[in-house]
Design an enzyme around this catalytic site. Structure first.
Site, short mmCIF file in Angstrom:
data_model
loop_
_atom_site.label_atom_id
_atom_site.label_comp_id
_atom_site.label_asym_id
_atom_site.label_seq_id
_atom_site.Cartn_x
_atom_site.Cartn_y
_atom_site.Cartn_z
N SER A 54 0.61 -0.73 -0.21
CA SER A 54 -0.13 0.13 0.02
C SER A 54 0.69 1.16 -0.47
O SER A 54 2.37 0.65 0.44
CB SER A 54 -0.83 0.03 1.07
OG SER A 54 -0.22 -0.06 2.32
N ALA A 55 -0.30 2.72 -0.13
CA ALA A 55 0.73 3.49 -0.11
C ALA A 55 2.47 3.51 -0.96
O ALA A 55 2.84 4.67 -0.24
CB ALA A 55 1.15 4.00 1.06
N SER A 56 1.90 3.06 -2.04
CA SER A 56 3.39 3.24 -3.34
C SER A 56 4.47 2.64 -2.36
O SER A 56 5.38 3.50 -2.45
CB SER A 56 2.85 4.14 -3.94
OG SER A 56 2.14 4.67 -4.31
N ARG A 57 4.19 1.62 -1.50
CA ARG A 57 5.91 1.58 -0.08
C ARG A 57 6.76 0.33 -1.27
O ARG A 57 7.54 0.42 -0.74
CB ARG A 57 5.01 1.29 1.01
CG ARG A 57 4.56 0.22 0.98
CD ARG A 57 3.98 -0.02 2.63
NE ARG A 57 4.90 -0.82 3.23
CZ ARG A 57 5.71 -1.66 3.30
NH1 ARG A 57 4.64 -3.24 2.92
NH2 ARG A 57 6.59 -2.43 4.60
N ALA A 88 15.39 6.05 -5.10
CA ALA A 88 13.59 5.20 -6.10
C ALA A 88 12.60 5.86 -5.10
O ALA A 88 13.60 6.26 -3.82
CB ALA A 88 13.27 3.80 -6.49
N LYS A 89 11.65 6.19 -5.19
CA LYS A 89 10.49 6.99 -4.70
C LYS A 89 9.20 5.65 -4.75
O LYS A 89 9.84 5.50 -5.76
CB LYS A 89 9.99 8.90 -4.01
CG LYS A 89 11.28 10.00 -3.77
CD LYS A 89 10.83 10.55 -4.96
CE LYS A 89 12.13 11.89 -4.38
NZ LYS A 89 11.41 13.46 -5.38
N GLY A 90 7.72 5.93 -4.27
CA GLY A 90 7.32 5.38 -4.89
C GLY A 90 6.60 5.90 -5.70
O GLY A 90 7.07 7.21 -6.20
N GLU A 140 0.64 5.97 -8.32
CA GLU A 140 -0.62 6.40 -7.25
C GLU A 140 -0.78 8.17 -7.85
O GLU A 140 -1.40 8.97 -8.00
CB GLU A 140 -0.77 6.33 -6.33
CG GLU A 140 -0.91 5.28 -5.26
CD GLU A 140 -0.85 4.52 -3.44
OE1 GLU A 140 -2.35 5.53 -3.31
OE2 GLU A 140 -0.49 4.96 -2.86
#
Lengths: 779, 288, 162
Positions: free
Chosen positions: A514-517, A708-710, A713
């Site tokens: 979830s939360a692009s994690r 990298a970041k997520g 979304e």
């Protein structure tokens, strides 16, 4: 967390490796839940009532039980008492309706039969006597003093709000909104509708009880959340609960949390038979949705367009049970003020009960609902101040390192670059073709906070690698990214890396997908696990060859020391001998729990997007044509650019859905009027924008592997604001309710024409009742 | 889906017998694209499904008849839209059929089925109406022919008696020169049910314009203006608008999940003027 | 539930099957439940989403809106019938290459629609691909990549022929 951010020349990082698991998806070999058969399974059908709120008087199952092939009909009375309740946040949702039905689609009974036809027929024959009760079907109703209480106060403990329909109030307050002096104040109310996830795979679940344990099959995003909840309703230890979670056929948050799995688990235990429930699409619509909301916002600007304050009150209509809805509201509240320098802000977000389908996670997690309001405010302010949508944002957007929320994570990227790229992508500033308008917007979402993730990496004797982890691959392509990361780290060919997911009895714990994690946290864990493997390789080399660990280097898939270069396979063979063995590495990541923080901790990164849109409106019919749509996302580093761009494009189109056409409609009895594919319209391939650009900003400045970041979304966060601004510029009308259906646009144009028939194509300052003050100098 | 008996008669005699035996508690199955949805939703309580695809006589496809075309009951919309004669003489109908569902639906759905459901929103009905389609009906007691206008009685109800079927639809080539068009308003660009649909046939030499209107009344409507106002390019705009408005007044739209009554009414007028405009442009092109 | 069964013969992916089917069972149900061909997917059951698209006597249809009993004697091609052995069909290859696949649930239906489109129109335009695939919903909405995959397949087939 990560050992290095330098990408080796031969690395797979940043390359668009073909989707791992893609082949099975184009051949039809991929097994989704409904494709899996369990021998001897009973088919389950749910019995529901055609109303949103009712008191159950009696349930007569005798006719249903006479249907050949029916094994049992279960009602709440047949379950252990009190009936188990569950939920990711609160244990408020009963496995089957107890005394009352609180939303349209809540099951009052479940039939189990040898085949689907019999189950369906029997479900029709269950006779429920009920009394329809007045329902709470809107924000206004939820807050009315004479509204029925959706949830019994007794279930809410000492909560001071127990005697209201308010689940929770999230408050953030900094600076002083009341004393801040603004030259321009805009005060308006915006609404965002209920939205269906409409994954093409409808919900499907199975359960089987064996040897004192229970196995549940579910397309769940978070198998370990499911494990906890099944253990809770069955009173079994976690070790006796196995969740098998095959890849979901689309989820978007809809399959993040348990729905009917607890019921199936109890039915499997009760009947001693495997049970299977596949919902049809209409039932799936009744099982999950995005929260609608209403946002009142007062924004103050100085004459240069700098944000002076934002005063935001957002009311989210959750459903009959909390699910994860209150967490959604907390995140929406946290970022309500947007990616800007806000000297003064006051935010109140309330989550409300209603007699509707429990709302749950949905891509963007509350941000699109608030972003629509505040981005529209900024666009209207720009117009009033003679600025444009780009200039006003460039003046306000936080620069890297600046705080957007006191005590929060500072701006973690060059957001002005992101914004500029989105503007450039739609040719901002070039002459506008006649009849068209352009708009910009930005969106910011807090990523994951408190969590932990683990990876087991097993380096086998032949040099191939198995990775075990709890992430779900629901289309975002997590497997591919992890193969790329592991193959790069250990320098093994990607085709020799196998990933196992989706079985809590095999893979180590992971909080959630979830939360692009996942790319960030599980990605780091993958690298750490691989590094652990390398560390252990050095250890055994030391033991085997008598060389000091410091003298060993690992690169190119080999150990190098004392003039020798040994492939992993040689080292393993020498060390283990004919008994054979393997090296097991563990990678763990964790984000600390901060109990006082509204989100449980500061987000590790921001998911940040800028959106540009060029649109045209047919003023006769109100139809909108999207000529250009561009999203630009700060992803830090795209491990697999093709997958990131595809997700962003998909998210943008999904955002066009809730902006232009999607909305769940209720009738007076709380029933969905448009459940299903016929009257709930999602974008088709013909609804694509004329051009769609998915741009990336990659400064390698995120906390994930290689900076990298997520991702995934951001594309949906702020489509509405940009489209709304483009429509406003094209028509001169401002619409504050979504979706912008042709009829709604037409009505707005009619209203405008009735006030001043010549004003349809010209912008006017005079018709905005929301303007409270306008400094003299501005006029 | 509830269970039912399935029959596939090879001869009409068998068909009539089954119809008597099941006395109204049956459904006729051709393409099934609409029927199966209704069965699944429990909207019909047929005890029997009578599949008419076994009747060779209904597989006539498209035949040329004196001064027109005869479309057999089982002709698929997917084939009709590809037919050169249909494209040449009945372009508005071809456009309308292209709007029916998707490729997959048109590969299964029949033109006859589309009208037998007697849906006020049937996509093909407005075009068939402006072209003056006639419905050839066969029953155990003999044959009869109805104009399509007389065929539609109420939402979901046609003039078919319980023991009759539609055998074919006849379309006469319209007088030339003519211009025709079909327009449809939907909630998205991809396939969708019509909010409003309009077909237009303009025959200048007769001074006549015919509009077929969909989704704005209990049945698809045919409205005709023979005054010449709407066929003469030199007519004053005000006169044209007033003539159109008068025709549009015949519509009695309702509000539903797809649109409000007011929006439908306004869009009907807008679509009618646009349809008229396109039809006259096409007419001019055909003349030049 | 006692249900009368009807005998039918179906040629599925080149192989004939003799089956006993219930009158109310759709072709989709029979393919999935009786022949275990689960590549064809079930979603809306009203012909709106296209996930259940198969070729029936060479034409694309939504198998949820067809009763198995009414297609006795017909020839069906499902997603499992594409390609030869381990060799993927060029359209399948192209979907992978262009990243047109996300969750994948809609993909078998879209590929079957794409096969039919290319058979009818070997050199479609961008708009014709949109028109041809308008009956298939993809909620991951990889529509742009899907269109590219179909166009590129057509282009390659054209090159191979010339």
């Amino acid at each position: 967390m990560s050992a290095s951010t330098t990408i080796p020349a031969e690395s797979l990082v940043g390359k668009s490796l073909t989707r791992v698991g893609g082949r099975d998806r184009v051949t039809g070999a991929q097994r989704y839940i409904a494709d899996i058969k369990l021998d001897g399974a009973l088919h389950v059908k749910l019995v529901t009532l055609p109303v949103g709120h009712a008191r159950i008087i009696s349930i007569d199952t005798s006719l249903a039980l006479q249907v050949t092939g029916v094994s049992c009909v279960i009602t709440a009375a047949d379950l252990k008492q009190p009936v188990p309740r569950f939920g990711p946040s609160f244990n408020d949702r009963p496995v089957l309706a107890v005394d009352e039905v609180k939303y349209y689609g809540e099951p009052v009974a479940a039939v189990a039969a040898e085949d689907e036809d019999s189950a369906e027929e029997a479900a029709r024959l269950v006779q429920v006597e009920y009394e329809e009760l007045p329902g709470v079907y809107s924000v206004e109703r939820a807050l009315a003093s004479d509204a029925p209480l959706v949830q019994a106060p007794s279930l809410r403990g000492n909560n001071p709000l127990a005697h209201t329909n308010i689940i929770n109030e999230w408050k953030l307050d900094w600076g002083n909104v009341d004393t801040a002096k603004a030259d321009l104040v805009l005060e308006n109310t915006y609404t965002f509708p209920m939205i269906s996830h409409f994954a093409i795979e409808p919900f499907a679940f199975m359960a089987s009880a064996k040897d004192g344990g229970i196995t549940v099959w579910s397309p769940i995003q978070h198998p370990f959340v499911m494990q906890r909840i099944i253990a809770h309703v069955t009173d079994l230890p976690l070790s006796a609960v196995r969740i098998i979670a095959p890849d979901p056929g689309g989820s978007f948050g809809g399959k993040a949390y348990p729905k009917f799995e607890p019921l199936l688990a109890l039915m499997a235990l009760k009947t001693g038979r495997p049970v299977r429930l596949v919902l049809n699409l209409e039932e799936s619509f009744q099982a999950s949705r995005r929260a609608s909301n209403q946002v009142w916002v007062r924004s103050g600007f100085d004459h240069q367009g700098m944000l002076v304050f934002q005063d935001i009150r957002a009311d989210f209509m959750l459903g009959a049970y909390v699910d994860i809805g209150d967490r959604v509201v907390s995140k929406a509240a946290y970022t309500a003020a947007g990616p800007y320098r806000n000297p003064n802000a006051r935010i109140l977000a309330r989550s409300l009960f209603s007699h509707t389908t429990p709302s749950t996670a949905f891509r963007g997690f509350g941000v699109p609902q608030v972003s629509w309001a505040i981005e529209s405010q900024i666009n209207q302010a720009a117009e009033k101040l003679g600025l444009d949508g780009l200039e006003i944002r460039l003046r306000n957007v936080a620069h890297k390192g600046e705080l957007v929320i006191p005590g929060g994570t500072p701006a973690d990227g060059h957001w002005e670059q992101t914004l500029q790229k989105a503007a450039d992508a739609i040719d901002w500033g070039t002459p506008l073709p006649s009849g068209r308008g352009r708009g910009l917007s930005m969106g910011m979402k807090p990523s994951a906070t408190v969590l932990s993730s683990n990876v087991l990496a097993r380096l086998h004797m032949d040099g191939s690698l198995s990775l075990l982890m709890g992430t779900s691959d629901m289309g975002q392509g997590a497997r591919t990214v992890f193969v790329q990361l592991a193959a790069s780290e250990l320098e093994v060919p990607p085709e020799k890396v196998q990933i196992t997911m989706g079985d809590t009895s095999i893979v180590p714990f992971d909080s959630s997908t979830s939360a692009s994690r996942s790319t960030v946290f599980m990605g780091n864990a993958v690298r750490l696990a691989c590094q652990d493997v390398m560390r252990k390789l050095k250890e055994i080399a030391t033991e085997q060859y008598g060389v000091a660990q410091g003298e060993i280097q690992i690169f190119g898939g080999k150990l190098h020391f004392a003039g020798r270069s040994l492939p992993y396979t040689t080292v393993l063979k020498d060390y283990f001998g004919p008994g054979r063995g393997e090296i097991i590495g563990l990678g763990t990541t964790r984000a600390r729990f901060e109990p006082e923080h509204p989100l449980g901790g500061n987000p590790a990164f921001w998911e940040l997007v800028a959106v540009g849109c060029e649109a045209e409106v047919d003023t006769t019919t109100g139809e909108i044509t999207i000529h250009k749509l561009a999203t630009v996302t700060d992803v830090g580093k795209a491990i697999n650019p093709q997958q990131v761009e595809t997700q962003d494009a998909g998210a943008a189109i999904m955002g066009l859905g809730h902006t232009l056409m999607e909305h769940l409609m209720l009738d007076d009895h709380g029933r969905l009027r448009n459940a299903g594919a016929l009257d709930y319209r999602i974008p088709t391939i013909k609804d694509m924008p004329g051009s769609l650009h998915s741009g990336l900003v990659e400064n390698q400045d995120g906390p994930g592997p290689f900076g990298a970041k997520g991702a995934g979304e951001s594309g949906i966060l702020s489509i509405s604001g940009a489209v709304g601004a483009a429509v406003s510029q094209a028509t001169g009308v401002i619409i504050r309710d979504l979706p912008l259906t042709p009829e709604r646009v037409w009505l707005a144009l009619q209203d405008k024409a009735n006030i001043n028939p010549s004003a349809i194509h010209s912008k006017s300052l005079d018709h905005d009742s929301g303007v409270h003050q306008l400094a003299d100098g501005l006029k | 889906m509830s269970t039912f008996q399935y029959y596939r008669p090879q001869r009409f005699e068998e068909l009539w017998q089954l119809m008597v035996e099941y006395n109204n508690a049956f459904s006729l199955l051709a393409g099934g694209t609409d029927l199966l949805v209704r069965l699944r939703k429990g909207r019909t309580n047929s005890r029997a499904l009578i599949d008419i695809k076994g009747l060779q006589e209904l597989h006539g496809g498209i035949q040329e008849i004196n001064g027109g075309l005869r479309v057999g009951a089982l002709a698929l919309m997917g084939d009709l839209v590809d037919d050169a004669r249909m494209q040449q003489h009945f372009p508005a109908l071809v456009e309308a059929m292209k709007w029916v569902g998707s490729t997959q639906i048109r590969n299964r759905a029949t033109l006859t089925g589309n009208i037998c459901n007697a849906s006020p929103a049937a996509d093909t009905a407005p075009a068939l109406l402006v072209y003056g389609a006639r419905v050839n009906i066969l029953g155990s007691l003999g044959e009869r022919t109805l104009s399509l206008e007389d065929f539609f009685l109420a939402p979901g109800r046609s003039a078919l008696n319980p023991h009759e079927i539609v055998q074919s639809i006849d379309l006469s080539y319209p007088e030339t020169p003519n211009g025709s068009s079909f327009l449809r308003l939907t909630r998205r660009r991809g396939f969708d049910l019509a909010t409003v649909s309009v077909a237009c046939l303009l025959i200048p030499e007769a001074g006549r314009i015919r509009f077929g209107l969909g989704a704005v009344a209990p049945t698809p409507l045919l409205v005709i203006d023979g005054s010449g106002v709407l066929t003469q390019t030199e007519s004053a705009q005000v006169a044209k608008e007033s003539a159109l408005a008068k025709l549009a007044e015949r519509a009695t739209p309702i509000s539903d999940v797809r649109a409000s009554k007011e929006y439908r009414q306004a869009m009907l007028f807008a679509l009618m003027s646009k349809a008229q405009h396109i039809a006259s442009e096409r007419l001019n092109q055909s003349r030049s | 539930m006692s249900t009368q069964k009807y005998p039918i013969k179906l040629e599925v992916n080149g192989e004939w099957h003799t089956l006993q089917v219930a009158a109310q069972h759709s072709l989709l149900q029979v393919l999935r439940d009786q022949l275990n061909l689960t590549g064809t997917k079930e979603c809306c059951d009203e012909g709106e989403c296209g996930a259940c698209t198969v070729l029936l006597n060479g034409r694309s249809v939504t198998s949820c809106l067809i009763l198995a009993v009414e297609v006795d004697g017909s020839s069906i091609t499902t997603i499992e019938g594409l390609g030869q052995g381990d060799q993927l069909d060029p359209l399948q290859e192209s979907f992978l290459e262009h990243g047109a696949v996300q969750c994948g649930f809609c993909i078998p239906g879209i590929i079957m629609s794409g096969k039919y489109l290319l058979k009818k129109n070997p050199k479609p335009t961008y708009e014709e691909v949109q028109e041809g695939l308008a009956g298939n919903l993809c909620r991951c909405a990889g529509y742009g990549q899907i269109i590219e995959a179909v166009l590129s397949t057509a282009e390659k087939a054209g090159e191979a022929q010339s």
